[in-house]
Design a protein around this motif. Structure first.
Motif, PDB file in Angstrom:
ATOM      1  N   SER A 226      65.012 -52.239  68.677  1.00  0.00           N
ATOM      2  CA  SER A 226      66.020 -51.443  67.971  1.00  0.00           C
ATOM      3  C   SER A 226      67.406 -51.954  68.348  1.00  0.00           C
ATOM      4  CB  SER A 226      65.872 -49.968  68.336  1.00  0.00           C
ATOM      5  OG  SER A 226      66.138 -49.760  69.719  1.00  0.00           O
ATOM      6  N   SER A 227      68.423 -51.228  67.918  1.00  0.00           N
ATOM      7  CA  SER A 227      69.791 -51.591  68.262  1.00  0.00           C
ATOM      8  C   SER A 227      70.464 -50.419  68.966  1.00  0.00           C
ATOM      9  CB  SER A 227      70.581 -51.967  66.999  1.00  0.00           C
ATOM     10  OG  SER A 227      70.576 -50.885  66.079  1.00  0.00           O
ATOM     11  N   ARG A 228      71.542 -50.682  69.648  1.00  0.00           N
ATOM     12  CA  ARG A 228      72.244 -49.613  70.351  1.00  0.00           C
ATOM     13  C   ARG A 228      72.942 -48.689  69.342  1.00  0.00           C
ATOM     14  NH1 ARG A 228      73.590 -54.049  74.200  1.00  0.00           N
ATOM     15  NH2 ARG A 228      72.287 -53.668  76.045  1.00  0.00           N
ATOM     16  N   PRO A 229      72.947 -47.396  69.604  1.00  0.00           N
ATOM     17  CA  PRO A 229      73.614 -46.455  68.705  1.00  0.00           C
ATOM     18  C   PRO A 229      75.129 -46.597  68.810  1.00  0.00           C
ATOM     19  CG  PRO A 229      72.919 -45.333  70.684  1.00  0.00           C
ATOM     20  CD  PRO A 229      72.381 -46.730  70.777  1.00  0.00           C
ATOM     21  N   PRO A 230      75.883 -45.974  67.921  1.00  0.00           N
ATOM     22  CA  PRO A 230      77.343 -45.990  68.057  1.00  0.00           C
ATOM     23  C   PRO A 230      77.765 -45.465  69.424  1.00  0.00           C
ATOM     24  CG  PRO A 230      76.712 -45.096  65.926  1.00  0.00           C
ATOM     25  CD  PRO A 230      75.447 -45.247  66.707  1.00  0.00           C
ATOM     26  N   ALA A 231      78.845 -45.999  69.952  1.00  0.00           N
ATOM     27  CA  ALA A 231      79.325 -45.618  71.280  1.00  0.00           C
ATOM     28  C   ALA A 231      79.487 -44.107  71.381  1.00  0.00           C
ATOM     29  CB  ALA A 231      80.644 -46.308  71.584  1.00  0.00           C
ATOM     30  N   GLY A 232      78.977 -43.535  72.431  1.00  0.00           N
ATOM     31  CA  GLY A 232      79.046 -42.101  72.640  1.00  0.00           C
ATOM     32  C   GLY A 232      77.787 -41.360  72.238  1.00  0.00           C
TER      33      GLY A 232
END
Length: 328
Positions: A226-232
């Motif tokens: 997968s990919s990293r979610p938006p920051a926060g």
């Protein structure tokens, strides 16, 4: 120019003062998830328990390590009658009525067919644990998921907190024993709602405070592929506090943790910083050696590929402001 230099210097100093400390040294090679920690004053050893298999055990004579994997809590699958009873999750350890008492979850990823069991030991050493079996369970269609257990003994008695996603984190009483459900599930609603990614509730009362604090993990831990979610939006540790171990718990804005608000409820304790990414799965205990409040958790190294291993993080907490702050 003089004022500019002074302002710049103040900004640098302020950044140094308020920067989140990195995990204390000695544990950044220990691969764990959902760690729980306790100290045996007789053997003078710290014990860390973590998700996986029959619940892995690591020991050390100091919080700074070195940590050694010494075996597992259970030598065979749990007696809990659940498909996940050989791959146990999210241990929570305490000392109750003269025995070390460890709660664990048996489930599978994304399933509500889950159960929480408990085992006891006189020493926490491998081979010393007695599995007492199931305490509570959940099934598809319930408003809760019976994973991520946490036990606290407050003036009312033993309270078991649990829950992940679905409608949040709940709590029931136990009596007369550590494996006897005394109140009906789902029990008291402590935090989360409507599928919010909140889990890992942990109720803790520091000796220095009159408040009880509900720590919980919130957000997304990216899996391999997968990919990293938006920051926060990544995993992080949040908190609320209340006058009793059963809540209600409120964040610093005065919002009940069960409310569906935007931004979500909860005061940030520990988020991503430096090479520490998506910290969570936390537990807290009063360390009798340092006489400080200690939080253990897992985190991913930002420098690793997405879905990489998670490591043991250990930090001290300071409650002097009335809210927990990670300190060196």
């Amino acid at each position: 120019m003089k004022f500019t230099l002074i302002g710049t210097l103040f900004s640098i100093l302020a950044a140094g003062v308020f920067a989140t400390p990195n995990p204390i040294s000695g544990s950044d090679t220990i691969v764990v998830r959902d760690p729980s920690i306790w100290y045996n004053s007789a053997s003078k050893k710290y014990f860390v328990f973590a998700t996986g298999g029959k619940i892995g055990i690591w020991t050390s004579t100091a919080l700074t390590g070195p940590w050694t994997n010494v075996g597992t809590v259970l030598s065979s699958c749990s007696t809990v009658n659940n498909p996940g009873n050989c791959e146990l999750w999210a241990p929570d350890v305490n000392f109750i009525d003269g025995l070390y008492t460890l709660y664990y979850a048996a489930s599978s990823l994304g399933s509500q067919d889950s159960a929480i069991g408990v085992a006891t030991s006189p020493s926490m050493e491998p081979g010393s644990w007695t599995d007492l079996g199931e305490v509570i369970s959940s099934q598809s269609g319930d408003v809760f998921n019976a994973i991520d257990p946490n036990i606290i003994l407050d003036p009312v008695g033993l309270q078991l907190s649990f829950g992940s996603f679905w409608n949040g984190i709940f709590q029931v009483g136990l009596w007369p024993g550590v494996n006897n459900q005394a109140s009906a599930t789902p029990g008291t609603h402590l935090a989360g709602n409507s599928g919010r990614p909140s889990e890992g509730g942990f109720v803790y009362k520091p000796q220095s405070q009159n408040f009880y604090y509900l720590f919980f993990s919130d957000g997304i831990t990216p899996l391999a592929g997968s990919s990293r979610p938006p920051a926060g939006q990544e995993y992080k540790v949040l908190v609320g506090r209340g006058a009793a171990g059963q809540g209600p718990f409120f964040d610093q804005n005065g919002n009940d943790l069960t409310l569906a608000l935007s931004p979500p409820t909860g005061t940030l304790v520990l988020g991503s910083h430096d090479n520490v990414y998506a910290p969570g799965g936390q537990s807290i205990f009063a360390d009798p050696v340092s006489r400080r409040d200690v939080m253990v958790y897992h985190y991913v190294k930002l420098s690793d590929p997405v879905g990489g291993p998670s490591y043991l993080g250990i930090n001290y907490l300071d409650f002097s402001s009335g809210w927990p702050v990670v300190v060196a």
